[in-house]
Design a protein around this motif. Structure first.
Motif, mmCIF file in Angstrom:
data_model
loop_
_atom_site.group_PDB
_atom_site.id
_atom_site.type_symbol
_atom_site.label_atom_id
_atom_site.label_comp_id
_atom_site.label_asym_id
_atom_site.label_seq_id
_atom_site.Cartn_x
_atom_site.Cartn_y
_atom_site.Cartn_z
ATOM 1 N N GLU A 1 8.397 14.279 48.344
ATOM 2 C CA GLU A 1 9.349 13.509 47.533
ATOM 3 C C GLU A 1 10.483 14.400 47.032
ATOM 4 O O GLU A 1 11.645 14.003 47.055
ATOM 5 C CB GLU A 1 8.642 12.837 46.348
ATOM 6 C CG GLU A 1 7.743 11.694 46.730
ATOM 7 C CD GLU A 1 8.494 10.432 47.113
ATOM 8 O OE1 GLU A 1 9.648 10.238 46.672
ATOM 9 O OE2 GLU A 1 7.916 9.630 47.871
ATOM 10 N N LEU A 2 10.141 15.599 46.573
ATOM 11 C CA LEU A 2 11.172 16.514 46.089
ATOM 12 C C LEU A 2 12.078 16.967 47.234
ATOM 13 O O LEU A 2 13.301 17.017 47.081
ATOM 14 C CB LEU A 2 10.538 17.709 45.388
ATOM 15 C CG LEU A 2 9.852 17.395 44.058
ATOM 16 C CD1 LEU A 2 9.060 18.594 43.560
ATOM 17 C CD2 LEU A 2 10.847 16.932 43.011
ATOM 18 N N LEU A 3 11.486 17.299 48.371
ATOM 19 C CA LEU A 3 12.289 17.700 49.528
ATOM 20 C C LEU A 3 13.231 16.578 49.954
ATOM 21 O O LEU A 3 14.406 16.823 50.248
ATOM 22 C CB LEU A 3 11.387 18.107 50.694
ATOM 23 C CG LEU A 3 10.618 19.421 50.530
ATOM 24 C CD1 LEU A 3 9.562 19.566 51.622
ATOM 25 C CD2 LEU A 3 11.569 20.608 50.522
ATOM 26 N N CYS B 1 3.687 13.431 35.456
ATOM 27 C CA CYS B 1 3.918 13.513 36.893
ATOM 28 C C CYS B 1 5.428 13.458 37.109
ATOM 29 O O CYS B 1 6.076 12.497 36.680
ATOM 30 C CB CYS B 1 3.242 12.365 37.633
ATOM 31 S SG CYS B 1 3.592 12.392 39.412
ATOM 32 N N PRO B 2 6.005 14.469 37.760
ATOM 33 C CA PRO B 2 7.463 14.475 37.926
ATOM 34 C C PRO B 2 7.987 13.285 38.732
ATOM 35 O O PRO B 2 9.135 12.890 38.561
ATOM 36 C CB PRO B 2 7.752 15.794 38.641
ATOM 37 C CG PRO B 2 6.460 16.252 39.202
ATOM 38 C CD PRO B 2 5.384 15.644 38.364
ATOM 39 N N LEU B 3 7.160 12.689 39.556
ATOM 40 C CA LEU B 3 7.628 11.580 40.384
ATOM 41 C C LEU B 3 8.045 10.368 39.556
ATOM 42 O O LEU B 3 8.883 9.582 39.979
ATOM 43 C CB LEU B 3 6.565 11.189 41.414
ATOM 44 C CG LEU B 3 6.169 12.288 42.403
ATOM 45 C CD1 LEU B 3 5.189 11.751 43.432
ATOM 46 C CD2 LEU B 3 7.375 12.919 43.067
ATOM 47 N N MET B 4 7.496 10.213 38.350
ATOM 48 C CA MET B 4 7.877 9.107 37.463
ATOM 49 C C MET B 4 9.328 9.206 37.033
ATOM 50 O O MET B 4 9.936 8.207 36.658
ATOM 51 C CB MET B 4 7.049 9.133 36.172
ATOM 52 C CG MET B 4 5.681 8.614 36.252
ATOM 53 S SD MET B 4 4.986 8.378 34.592
ATOM 54 C CE MET B 4 5.369 9.886 33.740
ATOM 55 N N PHE B 5 9.870 10.416 37.029
ATOM 56 C CA PHE B 5 11.188 10.660 36.458
ATOM 57 C C PHE B 5 12.285 10.754 37.506
ATOM 58 O O PHE B 5 13.451 10.900 37.161
ATOM 59 C CB PHE B 5 11.159 11.951 35.628
ATOM 60 C CG PHE B 5 10.150 11.892 34.520
ATOM 61 C CD1 PHE B 5 10.460 11.285 33.309
ATOM 62 C CD2 PHE B 5 8.877 12.415 34.696
ATOM 63 C CE1 PHE B 5 9.521 11.220 32.296
ATOM 64 C CE2 PHE B 5 7.941 12.351 33.681
ATOM 65 C CZ PHE B 5 8.260 11.750 32.479
ATOM 66 N N LEU B 6 11.932 10.680 38.773
ATOM 67 C CA LEU B 6 12.924 10.784 39.837
ATOM 68 C C LEU B 6 13.643 9.457 40.023
ATOM 69 O O LEU B 6 13.040 8.390 39.904
ATOM 70 C CB LEU B 6 12.265 11.205 41.150
ATOM 71 C CG LEU B 6 11.641 12.589 41.160
ATOM 72 C CD1 LEU B 6 10.921 12.834 42.486
ATOM 73 C CD2 LEU B 6 12.679 13.671 40.914
ATOM 74 N N PRO B 7 14.939 9.516 40.336
ATOM 75 C CA PRO B 7 15.666 8.278 40.620
ATOM 76 C C PRO B 7 15.034 7.573 41.824
ATOM 77 O O PRO B 7 14.550 8.220 42.747
ATOM 78 C CB PRO B 7 17.085 8.748 40.959
ATOM 79 C CG PRO B 7 17.162 10.167 40.536
ATOM 80 C CD PRO B 7 15.767 10.689 40.451
ATOM 81 N N ASN B 8 15.056 6.268 41.794
ATOM 82 C CA ASN B 8 14.510 5.461 42.890
ATOM 83 C C ASN B 8 13.050 5.803 43.195
ATOM 84 O O ASN B 8 12.641 5.858 44.357
ATOM 85 C CB ASN B 8 15.365 5.609 44.153
ATOM 86 C CG ASN B 8 16.803 5.238 43.893
ATOM 87 O OD1 ASN B 8 17.079 4.217 43.264
ATOM 88 N ND2 ASN B 8 17.720 6.068 44.336
ATOM 89 N N ALA B 9 12.274 6.026 42.155
ATOM 90 C CA ALA B 9 10.848 6.319 42.330
ATOM 91 C C ALA B 9 10.163 5.127 42.987
ATOM 92 O O ALA B 9 10.593 3.979 42.824
ATOM 93 C CB ALA B 9 10.202 6.607 40.979
ATOM 94 N N GLY B 10 9.102 5.407 43.719
ATOM 95 C CA GLY B 10 8.328 4.351 44.360
ATOM 96 C C GLY B 10 7.693 3.430 43.326
ATOM 97 O O GLY B 10 7.616 3.754 42.131
ATOM 98 N N ILE B 11 7.211 2.298 43.779
ATOM 99 C CA ILE B 11 6.664 1.274 42.887
ATOM 100 C C ILE B 11 5.502 1.800 42.043
ATOM 101 O O ILE B 11 5.421 1.507 40.849
ATOM 102 C CB ILE B 11 6.264 -0.016 43.660
ATOM 103 C CG1 ILE B 11 5.833 -1.117 42.689
ATOM 104 C CG2 ILE B 11 5.163 0.271 44.672
ATOM 105 C CD1 ILE B 11 6.945 -1.690 41.868
ATOM 106 N N VAL B 12 4.623 2.586 42.622
ATOM 107 C CA VAL B 12 3.479 3.116 41.865
ATOM 108 C C VAL B 12 3.974 3.988 40.721
ATOM 109 O O VAL B 12 3.467 3.900 39.591
ATOM 110 C CB VAL B 12 2.518 3.893 42.791
ATOM 111 C CG1 VAL B 12 1.458 4.621 41.997
ATOM 112 C CG2 VAL B 12 1.882 2.954 43.802
#
Length: 157
Positions: free
Chosen positions: A36-38, A128-139
């Motif tokens: 996701e970060l890449l 979890c950093p993924l919660m804070f990324l733009p356009n994060a997935g539904i989960v």
């Protein structure tokens, strides 16, 4: 200790980060975080004691071996070794550490958080950093919403 959105934003502004605890198992959650970060343009340096290639990138055996050094590290290790990792981060000049937590305890431990505070490391503990990324997935959007409803989502200072 409650995390602050300013710290989250500041951490994520660093485009080159280490991922300590990156797994060789492509189904491991650390690999999802790395991908996701890449995909979002981050230069992610995997750190795994076994070295090798992870997501096509050379893994460093320890954070102190990264050249040039990084300023920020996401830690996805068992909590029993997280304090040791935090101290290695400090020795390597890393001043921003994210102790990952998705489900369960994650990498967070009281001794690791205390070590960050003692060493002057800016820490994000238990997110979890993924919660804070733009356009994060539904989960990840649902995880963010659940934390907002529960009142445990990081706030602005």
């Amino acid at each position: 200790m409650r995390n602050k959105l300013e710290d989250v934003d500041e951490f994520l502004s660093h485009r080159r980060v280490a991922l300590v605890g990156a797994s060789h198992d492509d189904k491991d959650f650390s690999r999802m975080v790395m991908r996701e970060l890449l995909d979002r343009g981050y230069d992610v340096v995997p750190v795994n004691p076994g070295g090798g290639l992870i997501e096509g990138r050379a893994a460093c055996a320890e954070i102190g071996a990264i050249e040039p050094p990084v300023e920020a590290a996401i830690v996805m290790t068992p909590p029993q070794v997280t304090e040791q990792i935090v101290r290695a981060c400090a020795a390597a000049g890393v001043q921003r550490v994210w102790l990952h937590r998705g489900v369960g305890q994650g990498a967070v431990s009281a001794p690791a958080v205390q070590a960050c505070q003692e060493l002057g490391i800016r820490v994000i503990a238990g997110e979890c950093p993924l919660m804070f990324l733009p356009n994060a997935g539904i989960v990840h959007r649902l995880h963010r919403l659940a934390k907002q409803i529960a009142g445990s989502y990081p706030a602005r200072a």
